[in-house]
Each structure stands twice: as structure tokens, then as C-alpha cells.
Motif scaffolding. Structure first.
Motif, short mmCIF file in Angstrom:
data_model
loop_
_atom_site.label_atom_id
_atom_site.label_comp_id
_atom_site.label_asym_id
_atom_site.label_seq_id
_atom_site.Cartn_x
_atom_site.Cartn_y
_atom_site.Cartn_z
N UNK B 127 0.89 -1.17 0.00
CA UNK B 127 0.00 0.00 0.00
C UNK B 127 0.92 1.22 0.00
N UNK B 128 0.76 2.09 -0.98
CA UNK B 128 1.72 3.20 -1.14
C UNK B 128 1.01 4.55 -1.03
N UNK B 129 1.49 5.39 -0.13
CA UNK B 129 0.98 6.76 0.01
C UNK B 129 2.09 7.73 -0.39
N UNK B 188 -2.89 3.83 19.90
CA UNK B 188 -4.18 4.22 19.34
C UNK B 188 -3.97 5.43 18.43
N UNK B 189 -4.12 5.22 17.14
CA UNK B 189 -4.02 6.31 16.16
C UNK B 189 -5.40 6.89 15.94
N UNK B 190 -5.54 8.20 16.16
CA UNK B 190 -6.84 8.84 16.00
C UNK B 190 -6.72 9.95 14.95
N UNK B 191 -7.54 9.87 13.92
CA UNK B 191 -7.62 10.94 12.93
C UNK B 191 -8.90 11.72 13.19
N UNK B 196 -13.86 11.77 4.44
CA UNK B 196 -14.01 10.34 4.72
C UNK B 196 -12.69 9.58 4.50
N UNK B 197 -12.02 9.83 3.36
CA UNK B 197 -10.79 9.07 3.07
C UNK B 197 -9.58 9.67 3.77
N UNK B 201 -6.45 8.11 6.66
CA UNK B 201 -5.02 8.34 6.42
C UNK B 201 -4.37 9.03 7.63
N UNK B 202 -5.08 9.99 8.20
CA UNK B 202 -4.56 10.70 9.38
C UNK B 202 -4.33 9.73 10.55
#
Lengths: 212, 280
Positions: B127-129, B188-191, B196-197, B201-202
Motif C-alpha cells: 500500500x503506497x501513500x 491508538x491512532x486517531x484521525x 471520509x478518506x 489516512x490521518x
């Protein structure tokens, strides 16, 4: 913590009845790997009335998809995968005669009921401790479904593999009991920055210790 | 214009796939030891000792800490002054993943199709960002992501009225519901915000921060601490055995959003929190 119990596979009703949620055990003997797709195929085989590729009656399935073995190793890192994904298949396998499962994470009420009915036990191994768990696995042989890669059904010989009883056949649940023992009410929770933030967390052990 | 061969990127990705999976980062080791020192439950302490021992064994023998060596999630920051030569950039990254997962005896955990589920056999595609940034460097982060904790993640589109309290309540309830499944202690990662998308990612990016490093905005740093305290009060503990520490840290990332929206994403990471970065 209770004393460590040594158990040997295959499991009998008597062994299972002697295990209680929270017990630390060391498992020795033959166990079988199986996760998502292997379970789907086992159930298909039962549906068709076929003999399973291994006689799992009295046996333990370890929910694991091992990493490849380095040269000189019996198996690659092999920690437990999350168990709930097998819940849809489990009561059927327990009715068939499976006696134990090793995985991690919560099971559905249907699985827990089926464990009581069939006298079966669910153990947790330490998730993410795959390198050390693999040391207890002395031999790994392919049994079936090799095309599934890491999801294939393998026969493992384990010696003193550590696990913890989560659900016993008496209806006890370590996850529920453990959480209840250490849960604090909202009044006990403090978010004031009295500890260095680098510690990463902060809890007020008691009410009235200076935190509000 | 600086020229950079994509083969260098292949090499870097390959090496990082192996090292990220075998070598616990310093911040992770520190968080594990600190958690073990502070934990009050004997069963959770035992689990943490095993987890720390596992980090040592994996590093010493150069084998993976967890059999789930993850889907290779790659974050690229490409300086706009860089001219990439020698082939297709994304193919170069896949080649690095292919090589790293083969050479490092890492598990191949990718199926080619979500419903027909045939394993691709080489852990690709990654998966590439990709993000273009000023400068003449390329920054590559490899973050192998396990399925167990990824499955315990979510996106929720709140109305703005939910506010700070609504977000906090939802995140804490979500972690409670996940229980032992994501292999606590978790990060815990929170965006919060964006679309929506963007919000997913955040939340993913939030996991890349060194464990426990607070948000630069004091408002969010305080909110991270409040959520963490409430999560740790749940009593779940390491591996769900009951205990006083369920998460190492909460990391929040935010972005401006629409006047009608308050997007939220929670991306959990297991205690084998893996990421490594190189600047070329």
C-alpha cells in the motif's frame, strides 16, 4: 497467579474439567494449525461427509499462520492470530470432537456455550510473541491445504508451550474477570499532566491523591 | 534537478521490511519496559515480560517478532527537485517488498482479491501513500501493518455537535469493544477532520509518531492524555488478561474539515508497533 499446570495432548474430559479460567498451562504433544481458510475447508469436508485430513477429535487447533522457517529452524515465528474469525466454524468442530483451541481475543457466546456443552477449552497464547513461542515447537509437518501457504493445516509437536486458560468448560471467562478486577470508575480517572508526557500514560491510582 | 535511481528505493524498502519486522524500535522497547514497571496486574506483567523477551530474541536471531509481518504500508515523500530514473517507482517499491519478504523469511500475508482470496505469494502489492514536498530528498517510511489490529479499526462520520466529548467517548468505547483482539498494549491512532478518506489516512499516520510523543498543539496533547487515561481505566491490560495499562499511547492527527462534518478514524496498532524511515 495460580500454579503452572502441565497438560499433554490429546485432551480428555478429565483434563478439560480440571482447567479453570486464569490457569497458566504448559502444553506438550501434538497440536494442529488452522486459521480462516483451513477452517472453511474443514467445514466443507464435514458438510460433504468426508473424513477430515487429520483426526481432530480430542485435539487442539492452534490458530496460527507461521512465518517461513529460517534454515536450521523447525518453524518460523508462530504466534496466535485473532480467534473470533473462526467463531462461525467453531461450534461445528466442537460438536465433531475438537477439544481445545489456542488463539487470542474474545469468543462469541455461541462458542462459549458450545465449549460448555462439549467440554472444551480455549487458551490464549501471547499475541505478538511469535519468536519465543516458536521455540516450543520442535517439529512441523504439512498435513493438508498446502496451496493456502501460511494458512495450510500443519501438525506441530510442541514441548511446554505456555498458554493461559481464557474460557474453561465451566463457563468462566478470564477476559471478563480480568477486566472487572482492574477496571476503574470514571471518578478514578485523572487526565491532569502530573507525569512527564513521555511516559505515555497517566493514571491516578486512587481518588483524592491530588488529581481532579 | 537531482537524479535518483529507483533501484536505490528498492534496496532501501527491502532492508527496512526486514529490520522493521525483526528489530523493535527504541521507543517501543522503552514503552514496553516502562509499562512493565508500572503495570499492577501480575498476569499482565508476565505477558509484558514475554513480549520484551520476544523483542530480544527476534533482534538477536534476526527473525520476525510476530508471524504476522503485515501488509507493507509505505509512505513516500518525494522532493519535487528529484528526478527518479531507471524505471517505474511503484514497481520499484513492490520489488523491494518482494525481496525483503523473501530474504527476511517474512510471512506472505496478501491475497490478490478480497473475495476470491488467493495468496499472491510474495506479499505484494504494497500500500503506497505518496506526497510531493519541496526539496531534493526522498523520505521513505515502511510500516508493516498486522491484520489483527487493523481489523479493530474504524471510521465514523460525526455531526459537528458531537464535539470533543463525543469523540473521546467513541474512541474509549471502541477500544473497550476491541478488548484483547488487537494485542494490547496498543498504540491508538486517531484521525479527526478532513474527509471520509483523509481521516483514515490521518489515523494511520498518527501511528508513525514515536510512542508517547505528544501532539504539538497543547489542546490535542491534553486530549491524547485524557483519552489514554480513560482507556487505561478500562482494565483490559496487556493481552486482555486484566491490568492497568491497555495502551502505550494515543496519538491524534487533525485536519481542517467541512462545516457540516466531524470525521473520526481510529486505527489501532498492536504492541509490535513497527515503522522505520530513511531519507535518501
Amino acid at each position: 497467579m495460580s500454579e503452572i499446570k502441565r497438560i499433554t495432548t490429546p485432551l480428555t474430559d478429565a483434563i478439560v474439567e480440571g482447567l479453570h479460567a486464569g490457569d497458566s498451562v504448559l502444553i506438550t504433544g501434538v497440536i494442529y494449525t488452522g486459521r480462516d481458510l483451513a477452517h472453511a475447508r474443514l467445514i466443507e469436508a464435514l458438510d460433504r461427509g468426508e473424513t477430515l485430513p487429520a483426526d481432530l477429535r480430542g485435539q487442539i487447533i492452534y490458530y496460527v499462520g507461521p512465518a517461513p522457517a529460517k534454515p536450521g529452524y523447525a518453524i518460523g515465528p508462530a504466534g496466535p492470530t485473532t480467534s473470533y474469525r473462526m467463531d462461525a466454524y467453531t461450534p461445528r468442530l466442537l460438536d465433531y470432537g475438537l477439544k481445545g483451541m489456542i488463539g487470542k481475543g474474545n469468543r462469541t457466546p455461541e462458542v462459549i456455550e458450545s465449549m460448555k456443552k462439549n467440554k472444551a477449552v480455549y487458551f490464549a497464547a501471547i499475541g505478538g510473541a511469535a519468536a519465543v513461542i516458536a521455540k516450543c515447537i520442535k517439529k512441523a509437518d504439512m498435513v493438508a491445504y498446502e496451496d493456502l501457504g501460511p494458512e495450510a493445516l500443519q501438525r506441530l509437536e510442541v514441548v511446554d508451550m505456555p498458554a493461559t486458560v481464557v474460557n474453561d468448560c465451566h463457563g468462566n471467562d478470564l477476559y471478563v474477570e480480568g477486566m472487572a478486577r482492574y477496571a476503574r470508575t470514571a471518578a478514578h480517572v485523572c487526565s491532569c499532566p502530573t507525569r512527564p508526557v513521555s511516559a505515555g500514560y497517566h493514571l491516578s491510582p486512587r481518588q483524592g491523591d491530588g488529581c481532579r | 534537478m537531482r537524479e535518483l535511481s529507483v533501484q536505490e528505493i528498492t534496496e532501501a524498502v527491502s532492508k527496512m521490511c526486514i529490520s522493521a519486522n525483526c528489530q523493535a524500535s527504541e521507543d517501543l522497547v522503552r514503552a514496553t519496559e516502562q509499562t512493565n514497571a508500572d503495570e499492577q496486574s501480575p498476569a499482565a506483567k508476565d505477558a509484558l515480560l514475554t513480549i520484551r523477551e520476544n523483542q530480544r530474541v527476534a533482534a538477536a536471531e534476526q527473525i520476525a517478532m510476530c508471524q504476522d509481518t503485515g501488509l507493507a504500508v509505505i509512505f513516500l515523500e518525494i522532493g519535487q527537485e528529484v528526478h527518479l530514473t531507471g524505471g517505474d517507482l511503484e514497481e520499484a517499491i513492490h520489488a523491494g517488498v518482494r525481496k525483503g519478504y523473501a530474504d527476511g523469511y517474512l510471512r506472505k500475508s496478501v491475497v490478490a482479491d478480497p473475495l476470491r482470496r488467493k495468496n499472491t505469494g510474495d506479499n505484494t502489492p504494497a500500500i503506497i501513500h505518496t506526497r510531493m514536498v519541496p526539496g531534493d530528498k526522498v523520505v521513505i517510511t515502511v510500516a508493516p501493518k498486522g491484520g489483527g489490529s487493523e481489523n479493530m479499526s474504524t471510521v465514523k462520520m460525526f455531526p459537528p455537535s458531537a464535539g470533543r466529548e463525543g469523540i473521546i467517548r467513541f474512541v474509549v468505547d471502541w477500544v473497550k469493544q476491541a478488548g484483547a483482539n488487537p494485542c494490547p498494549p496498543t498504540v491508538v491512532g486517531v484521525g479527526i477532520g478532513g474527509t471520509f478518506e483523509k481521516v483514515a489516512y490521518l489515523a494511520k499516520r498518527a501511528l508513525l509518531r514515536p510512542i508517547g510523543q505528544p501532539h504539538t498543539d497543547a489542546y490535542y496533547a491534553e486530549m491524547e492524555q485524557e483519552i489514554l487515561a480513560k482507556i487505561n481505566a478500562l482494565g483490559i491490560g496487556a493481552q486482555g488478561f486484566g491490568g492497568t495499562i491497555t495502551s502505550f499511547a494515543v496519538h491524534i492527527e487533525v485536519h481542517p474539515c467541512h462545516i457540516a462534518s466531524l470525521p473520526l478514524a481510529v486505527n489501532l496498532n498492536c504492541h509490535v508497533s513497527r515503522h522505520e524511515t530513511v531519507r535518501i
